[in-house]
Design an enzyme around this catalytic site. Structure first.
Site, short mmCIF file in Angstrom:
data_model
loop_
_atom_site.label_atom_id
_atom_site.label_comp_id
_atom_site.label_asym_id
_atom_site.label_seq_id
_atom_site.Cartn_x
_atom_site.Cartn_y
_atom_site.Cartn_z
N CYS A 102 30.91 80.37 -0.70
CA CYS A 102 31.57 81.31 -1.75
C CYS A 102 32.94 81.56 -1.50
O CYS A 102 33.50 81.50 -0.33
CB CYS A 102 30.51 82.54 -0.97
N LYS A 141 24.42 75.08 1.00
CA LYS A 141 24.95 74.93 -0.20
C LYS A 141 26.60 74.92 0.04
O LYS A 141 27.03 75.84 0.54
CB LYS A 141 24.61 76.01 -1.35
C1 LIG Z 1 27.65 85.75 -11.01
C2 LIG Z 1 27.52 84.64 -10.01
C3 LIG Z 1 27.14 84.90 -8.60
C4 LIG Z 1 27.09 83.97 -7.79
N1 LIG Z 1 26.76 84.15 -6.41
C5 LIG Z 1 26.41 83.17 -5.57
C6 LIG Z 1 25.80 83.47 -4.27
O1 LIG Z 1 25.42 84.55 -3.93
N2 LIG Z 1 25.74 82.33 -3.35
C7 LIG Z 1 26.28 80.88 -3.75
O2 LIG Z 1 26.11 80.02 -3.02
N3 LIG Z 1 26.71 80.79 -4.80
C8 LIG Z 1 27.07 81.63 -6.03
N4 LIG Z 1 27.50 81.48 -7.24
C9 LIG Z 1 27.88 80.14 -7.29
C10 LIG Z 1 26.70 79.52 -8.21
O3 LIG Z 1 25.57 79.31 -7.12
C11 LIG Z 1 27.05 78.22 -8.51
O4 LIG Z 1 27.67 77.32 -7.32
C12 LIG Z 1 28.30 78.00 -9.81
O5 LIG Z 1 28.09 79.14 -10.60
C13 LIG Z 1 28.22 76.79 -10.32
O6 LIG Z 1 27.26 76.16 -11.08
P1 LIG Z 1 27.07 76.51 -12.60
O7 LIG Z 1 28.32 75.89 -13.18
O8 LIG Z 1 25.78 76.06 -12.86
O9 LIG Z 1 27.17 78.12 -12.94
C14 LIG Z 1 27.53 82.41 -8.20
C15 LIG Z 1 28.12 82.30 -9.41
C16 LIG Z 1 28.01 83.22 -10.18
C17 LIG Z 1 28.52 82.97 -11.67
#
Ligand SMILES: Cc1cc2nc3c(=O)[nH]c(=O)nc-3n(C[C@H](O)[C@H](O)[C@H](O)COP(=O)(O)O)c2cc1C
Length: 330
Positions: A102, A141
């Site tokens: 995060c 992660k």
């Molecule tokens: C609205 C939102 C909330 C997220 N909350 C978390 C979370 O609680 N824990 C986490 O490990 N990553 C969180 N992420 C990151 C996502 O898990 C992911 O790593 C990131 O969006 C990239 O992947 P994508 O391109 O498929 O969206 C969040 C992303 C978004 C957009």
């Protein structure tokens, strides 16, 4: 076939990413029904859990039907993390995931989330103790590194594997990048190509088309894809990717009927889970994507996102279904 501990997964599994305020039980269930192989909760504060803060505790709720499900926790204090692991274990998930990715300031400044990427020995120590504490498989992660000059993900992943994690998901950006630029999957492939790695390495970041998932599998050789934003308000994405894997062809997008049905079920599940007030409020953020692309939709969207009574939102769904029943989604 990849495995997380004893959990057997299909070839190139698709994982629903943990997403704050998005990956809640109703949404996870919809994604599971649409082909997600593993789903994760949003991150849950270890400090919140041990204070018994209601907002954190409710995030532990899981449905039987969404298994295998991982509960994700974050924190940087060993004692709190271990107590949080005990609390998490009591809600009987299939996996415990540690958030080391995060990028948000209020998390990072306490050395939690991606903040820990500046202190790899602490990251390894915390992980080792958590693995020792629980019988559940532990996954991590994380991101590529703190910034472009400190990308040591190959070494970091190996050290985390050596202390017992069962899989790692890597977002192809650094903390400094936040969500900017393109995700770089090359360093993730280097982790996978490390001869000493034997646990699954899942890629994350910008898998937003079936073609991107194929690329991650075939060109980068990763073990599976973790999908975040492409699924928000669009749980069908998982099936679309799987269909493309099987046939090389694109599934037609969901019809208006299917979208309205998903929105209805989503809202109903949220109400059953949290009651009408919160259920109505928390489902609002999903509607824009469910109905994306429909021209002159504002009036209907406003009804969906400003009504406080569930009956009014359901009525708006009915109206949309009637008015746009033959709308062809691109
Ligand atoms: C609205 C939102 C909330 C997220 N909350 C978390 C979370 O609680 N824990 C986490 O490990 N990553 C969180 N992420 C990151 C996502 O898990 C992911 O790593 C990131 O969006 C990239 O992947 P994508 O391109 O498929 O969206 C969040 C992303 C978004 C957009």
């Amino acid at each position: 076939m990849p495995k997380i501990g004893n959990i057997e997964l299909p070839d190139f599994p698709l994982l629903l990413a943990p997403m704050e305020d998005v990956s809640d039980p109703p949404f996870r269930k919809l994604c599971k029904e649409q082909g997600a192989d593993v789903v994760y909760t949003e991150f849950i504060s270890s400090e919140g859990l041990i204070r018994d803060a209601a907002k954190s505790v409710i995030k532990l709720d899981i449905y039987e039907k969404e298994r295998p499900v991982g509960i994700q926790i974050f924190g940087a204090e060993l004692d709190s993390m271990l107590q949080a692991v005990d609390i998490v274990e009591a809600s009987n998930p299939d996996i415990i995931d540690i958030n080391f990715g995060c990028p948000v300031k209020k998390v990072v400044c306490k050395n939690a989330g991606a903040g820990i990427l500046r202190d790899i020995p602490l990251m390894v120590k915390l992980t080792e103790e958590i693995v020792k504490r629980t019988k559940l498989p532990v996954t991590v992660k994380t991101r590529l590194g703190w910034d472009q000059n400190s990308i040591k993900i190959v070494e970091v992943a190996e050290r985390l594997q050596d202390v017992g994690i069962e899989a790692i998901s890597i977002h192809g950006r650094t903390r400094v990048q936040m969500y900017k630029g393109e995700a770089d999957w090359k360093p993730i492939a280097e982790v996978k190509n490390n001869q000493r790695m034997h646990i699954p390495v899942f890629g994350n970041g910008d898998v937003d088309t079936p073609e991107a998932a194929v690329k991650m599998r075939d060109e980068f050789g990763l073990d599976g894809a973790m999908i975040g934003r492409a699924s928000i308000g669009y749980p069908w994405f998982f099936n679309e990717v799987k269909h493309y894997f099987k046939t090389g062809e694109h599934l037609s997008p969901p019809t208006m009927q299917e979208r309205v049905e998903a929105a209805r079920r989503h809202l109903q599940m949220a109400i059953d889970w949290k009651g009408e007030k919160l259920g109505v409020f928390e489902t609002r953020r999903h509607y824009t994507n469910y109905f994306k692309g429909i021209p002159h939709f504002k009036e209907y969207r406003m009804k969906m996102v400003t009504s406080d009574a569930a009956a009014d939102v359901f009525a708006a769904f009915d109206e949309v279904q009637e008015k746009f029943w033959d709308y062809q989604f691109a």
